[in-house]
Every structure is written in C-alpha cells, then in structure tokens.
Design a protein around this motif. Structure first.
Motif, mmCIF file in Angstrom:
data_model
loop_
_atom_site.group_PDB
_atom_site.id
_atom_site.type_symbol
_atom_site.label_atom_id
_atom_site.label_comp_id
_atom_site.label_asym_id
_atom_site.label_seq_id
_atom_site.Cartn_x
_atom_site.Cartn_y
_atom_site.Cartn_z
ATOM 1 N N VAL A 1 20.069 1.879 -2.438
ATOM 2 C CA VAL A 1 19.080 2.572 -2.668
ATOM 3 C C VAL A 1 18.861 3.772 -1.193
ATOM 4 O O VAL A 1 19.537 3.076 -0.159
ATOM 5 N N SER A 2 18.153 4.779 -1.106
ATOM 6 C CA SER A 2 18.438 5.316 -0.189
ATOM 7 C C SER A 2 17.342 4.276 0.637
ATOM 8 O O SER A 2 16.402 4.184 0.547
ATOM 9 N N THR A 3 17.707 4.658 1.999
ATOM 10 C CA THR A 3 16.809 3.370 3.063
ATOM 11 C C THR A 3 15.379 4.225 3.169
ATOM 12 O O THR A 3 15.444 5.599 3.102
ATOM 13 N N SER A 4 14.325 3.221 2.918
ATOM 14 C CA SER A 4 13.090 4.055 3.047
ATOM 15 C C SER A 4 11.762 3.525 4.038
ATOM 16 O O SER A 4 11.721 2.342 3.875
ATOM 17 N N ILE A 5 11.180 4.217 4.252
ATOM 18 C CA ILE A 5 10.431 4.217 5.982
ATOM 19 C C ILE A 5 8.711 4.379 4.972
ATOM 20 O O ILE A 5 8.859 6.128 5.254
ATOM 21 N N TRP A 6 7.629 3.511 4.915
ATOM 22 C CA TRP A 6 6.159 4.766 5.166
ATOM 23 C C TRP A 6 5.425 3.693 6.008
ATOM 24 O O TRP A 6 6.010 2.741 6.652
ATOM 25 N N ARG A 7 3.948 3.997 6.278
ATOM 26 C CA ARG A 7 3.382 2.921 6.983
ATOM 27 C C ARG A 7 2.186 4.043 6.706
ATOM 28 O O ARG A 7 1.710 4.392 5.456
ATOM 29 N N PRO B 1 0.779 -0.969 -0.079
ATOM 30 C CA PRO B 1 0.224 -0.302 -0.228
ATOM 31 C C PRO B 1 1.103 1.442 -0.130
ATOM 32 O O PRO B 1 2.191 1.357 0.774
ATOM 33 N N ALA B 2 0.392 2.452 0.047
ATOM 34 C CA ALA B 2 1.035 3.406 -0.547
ATOM 35 C C ALA B 2 1.447 4.177 0.741
ATOM 36 O O ALA B 2 0.959 4.098 1.556
ATOM 37 N N SER B 3 1.959 5.078 1.157
ATOM 38 C CA SER B 3 2.764 5.465 2.157
ATOM 39 C C SER B 3 1.308 6.742 2.809
ATOM 40 O O SER B 3 0.500 7.057 1.927
ATOM 41 N N GLY B 4 1.088 6.373 4.116
ATOM 42 C CA GLY B 4 -0.520 7.305 4.351
ATOM 43 C C GLY B 4 -1.939 6.703 4.177
ATOM 44 O O GLY B 4 -2.404 7.357 4.618
#
Length: 573
Positions: free
Chosen positions: A562-568, A476-479
C-alpha cells in the motif's frame, strides 16, 4: 632396385660473431634470403650463396634447393630424454580412437586447402620398411593433440594450425620415400630436405615437395638408431612485426622433421618454422630457444645466455606444454598490450600457418526487461518486453513465454522490432490480479541468438500484477477535530493485508514527535485494523497516524504494498 645414396650436400656451421652490430644485420638480412636458387634436380650447380656467416650468424645452414637457416637439431634431452620419447612413440603407434568431428573441423579450418598450409608427411628411408598404413592413424592423432595444445594456449582467442586436408575432413598425410640411410648409418636434416626437394631426380617419388606456402612437417620412421636427436626445423632471424614483410611468413616452402611421434617434438619444430624464438625476445637463449622453462620452446641449448652463466627459470609451474607461458616471447593470441615485447616484434600468432585469431564470442544480453524483475503492482493489461544488446534472431512464441504460478504457459502474441531490438510479449487475455507471473527467454543455436549464431544465455524473471491496495476509511478522519480521547484509531483497506503491526501502524504526538504506545489488532476477519492506545490521549492535542507501506511492511497478500499514508487529527477536551 634401391637407389644408391647420393653425396650429402656440404654443411656450413656459422661461427658466433661477437660484434653487436651484426645482430641487427642478421635480423634484416635473413628476410632477404633468395628463393630462386637453381633447381638441383635439373642442374648440378647452385647459385653462389651470399655470405652465410653474416646472414645466419649462430645458426647452422643447410644448402639444398632453398637456402635454409636452422639452429641445428634439438637433442632428445630437450623433450625429456630418449627413454620418454621412445615410450611415447611406442604408445602412439598403438590403436587410437577416432578424433571427434569438432576437432577435425578445427584441424581442417577454412576448407583445408586454401592459402598457407601445414603438410604432414610420413617419411621413411628407402632402405627401411614402409609402415604408412600402420602409422597413418597415430600420426593424425598426434596432429590433433598438437592442435588442441595450441587452442588451449588462448582459450578466449583460440587459433588452429592450418593443416592441409585435401578431403576437407581430416589431416592429409603423405606417404613419402626418403633417401636411404646407407652404409654410413647416419641420417640428418640435410638428407631429409634433400630428399623432399629432389624426389623426381632421385627416383623416390613423382612430386618434389617445394611448393610455396607450405610448411612440411615430417615424421621420419625408423631412424632413431641413426639419428641421435629429437628433431630439427628451420628458423629465420627476423623480428619485425609486420606479417607481410617478415621472413617467417613469406612465400616459400619450410621444413621440419621429427624422429618421434610426439606432441612436444612436432609442436616445437613447427614453432621454429613460424619464427619462434627471436634473438631479441625477453627470455631468448640467443640460439633459437628460451630459458623460461615449462615453455614449449625453452630448454638449455648452450646458447650465449647459458654460456654466460645464465640458467633456466621456472615461473610457469604445472604448464609443461605451454605455448609461451607468459605470452611475451613469441606467441600472444590477441592484441598484445603496448608494454608487451610482441606488440612491436614478431608474434607467431600472426603467422599465415595459423588460423586468424578468433575473438571470444560475446553472447547477446538483455539490457532492459520491463516489467523489471520482481516488479509489483504491474497492470493486468501490461505487456512484457525485452531489449537486446545487439540484433538477434529466433524470437518466437516458443522462445519468449509467460507462465502463471502453476507453470502453465499462457497464450500470447510475440513480436520483434529489428530496429529497436525490442521483443514484445502481449498476453491474449487480461492477467489475473495479485498474481505472480514469470517471463522466460530461451537462447540456443536454434533459439534466440545473434546474427553470427552466438546464443543468448537463457534467462527468466518474474513480476506480480496489481491492483495496489488502498486505504478506504480512516477513523478519526484526516483533519478531524474534537476526536474522542479514549476511542481507538482504525484503518480499513481495500483487500486483505499483511505486515500490519506496531512498527507499521503507529501514533505520535505531532508537536513533540513522541511515540504513543498502542496495541494493533485486526477486527475479526474484516480488512479493518485497529490501533488501541494504552492510555487516554491528551486533551486538545494534535496526533499523527502513519501507515507504512512496503514489500516488507504493509502490503496485500500478493506482496503489493500500500502507499504509505500519513494523516492527523486533534483530540477533544
């Protein structure tokens, strides 16, 4: 017709004086020995000598054309005994290979003729066979050995003896006739000095050897049967450190003799001529030598140290020919530390008969080189630069190059800014993406080197071009809210990737931080990676997704991370 032997000049033996105050008098008085004594070749009178007993206490005195102080002859036992010396001399008389050009250059430092010089003499008594032609090559070879031994004494700050080389390419060896041995069958230091100083008057040769700024070292041939010792040299008792004032470095002729073609004897006698060993030295025997054995100037000479029960010490194993093995008694090739005796006393390394101390050559270095070694995600249009620690020369397209993975040198423009000391390599064409390139700098006498010619140590480094990979889609997309509790989580990258695994692509409960177990897989041959939870996700729960980038984590196939990526996102009900 052979010359009839002239009467020997009288020899005076100064007796040991117990008064401690006299030691100080000796140290200062010997520097004042007169050098303008009347020429014995033109006058039968010699200027009245000062009180020799006070001037050169404990030393034997030779009164010839110049007042000379000497500790007396060095016995053959000081150099390993007569058997060893005779064997060495015999071997030295054999044919020897020519010295390498580099060693001859060292022997003939600074052109070989200017300033103070050590003048080598082949001397032979008038009533013995002259073998100059046979002995020339061996004698030169021994001088080369003597010089090599000095160079080895201070590898980082090496010096050379300043030999006289009138042709500028090899040691000059004079062919000199000396007074005959004569009917008394003896030969000593007085005979030798008297012969050199009065060549013309005695009809022995056209020139008197009395030049200022000369140290005459003479191998006297065929006297081993009438001279029981190894050799002898003069020594001034003056331990003050200033070379401009020290009597061991003033302007007058000096004399040493050796009855053997031997490194140890010749180097030892030259050592006396330049001021080793002073009475005040830490390991002085108080008679011109030292007791720190394995040292060139040390042996049991029976001096006050030994007479009082002192013995030789053996603290320099394996260094039989050492020149001051602990650099503390008479030779320190550099600047002695303040705690060293030679920091405040006469250091023979400052003698004018040695070349100036040459500090170890410090090569230029590269202090900065962007892109740095192993750099990644480097722009395809970036230049490579190198900043040097000092001004250099020789930077060109042949000494600064860039290569592709196949080892092909790429076309590039190379420039050097002398003000900033920065060399720049600008590739003619844009570099390929995701490719590892190497940059090399070549040092050498005709390559990159500093202003004095000291070469750079050749170096190279590599970097990898970008672009950096990115994440193009998150599901799922961020947010996102109301996300399916049973659907997989996926991420799509801009290019093929490596290092995607359960440790680098993971889920956790945002509120509790608890990890959520899931299986990671790739979607066919695409750039999409899927994270499939082992259990249905909890309802209306906030979940955190992390993709960890790094050189050993998620990265493209060239190694660019890749740049570390965090989303919820939040699950539905």
């Amino acid at each position: 017709m052979k010359f009839v032997r002239a009467p020997k000049p009288s020899r005076i033996i100064c007796r040991s004086l117990a008064a401690l105050a006299l030691g100080a008098l000796v140290a200062t008085s010997c520097a004042l020995l007169p050098t303008n004594v009347a020429d014995a070749s033109t006058s039968s009178s010699v200027r009245t000598a000062p009180d020799l007993a006070k001037l050169c206490a404990k030393l034997k005195i030779t009164v010839a054309k110049t007042l000379l102080c000497s500790h007396g002859p060095d016995p053959v036992e000081a150099f390993g005994g007569a058997a060893r010396l005779k064997q060495t001399a015999a071997a030295a008389e054999e044919s020897v290979p020519a010295a390498p050009a580099s060693e001859l250059t060292a022997l003939c430092s600074a052109g070989g003729v200017s300033g103070k010089r050590i003048e080598v003499i082949y001397g032979v008594p008038q009533d013995r066979t002259n073998r100059y032609a046979t002995m020339l090559t061996p004698l030169r070879d021994v001088m080369r050995q003597v010089n090599n031994n000095l160079e080895a004494a201070g590898a980082a700050t090496s010096q050379n003896y300043r030999f006289l080389c009138t042709n500028g390419v090899d040691v000059t060896v004079r062919n000199v006739t000396l007074l005959p041995v004569g009917s008394d069958a003896t030969y000593d230091f007085n005979d030798y000095v008297w012969s050199l100083q009065n060549q013309v008057a005695f009809g022995l040769g056209p020139v008197d050897f009395i030049a200022n700024d000369r140290l005459y070292i003479t191998y006297i041939d065929q006297i081993q049967d009438v001279y029981p010792d190894g050799g002898q040299g003069e020594l001034s008792i003056d331990d003050q450190p200033n070379p401009a004032l020290n009597a061991n470095n003033d302007t007058r002729p000096r004399y040493s003799m050796s009855a053997y073609l031997d490194l140890l004897v010749i180097a030892h006698e030259i050592g006396h001529n330049i001021g080793a060993v002073q009475y005040s030295a830490p390991h002085s025997s108080q008679a011109g030598h030292c007791y720190d054995e394995a040292d060139l100037m040390c042996y049991d000479d029976g001096g006050p140290h030994f007479a009082a029960g002192g013995t030789l010490t053996f603290t320099c194993p394996g260094t039989e020919w050492a020149i001051d093995c602990h650099d503390e008694d008479y030779y320190f090739s550099g600047t002695p530390p303040a705690s060293n005796y030679l920091a405040t006393h006469w250091n023979t390394a400052r003698s004018g008969f040695l070349s100036p101390i040459v500090a170890a050559e410090v090569p230029p270095t590269v202090t900065a080189k962007p892109p740095v070694s192993l750099a990644i995600r480097v722009a395809q249009t970036a230049n490579a630069t190198a900043t040097f620690s000092e001004a250099v020369q020789g930077v060109s397209t042949t000494t600064m190059r860039v290569k592709n993975p196949a080892g092909t040198v790429l076309s590039a423009a190379v420039s050097y800014n002398a003000t900033t000391r920065v060399a720049t390599l600008n590739p003619t064409a844009t570099l390929a993406p995701d490719t590892k390139y190497s940059v090399s700098l070549t040092g050498g006498a005709a390559a990159i080197r500093d202003a004095t010619g000291t070469p750079l140590v050749s170096t190279s480094w590599s970097f990898t071009t970008g672009p950096a990979p990115t994440i193009t889609t998150r599901t799922p997309a961020s947010g996102a809210t109301g996300a399916s509790r049973t659907a997989s989580v996926s991420v799509t990258f801009s290019e093929g990737m490596a290092g995607v695994a359960a440790s680098t692509f993971r889920l956790k409960n945002t509120a509790t931080g608890a990890a959520i177990a899931a299986v990671v897989s790739r979607s066919g041959t695409t750039n999409q990676w899927i994270l499939n939870p082992g259990n249905t996700l909890a309802a209306t729960t906030n979940v955190t997704v992390t993709v960890t980038g790094g050189s050993s984590a998620v990265r493209d196939l060239a190694g660019n991370p890749v740049s570390t990526s965090i989303w919820r996102f939040t699950t539905g009900s």
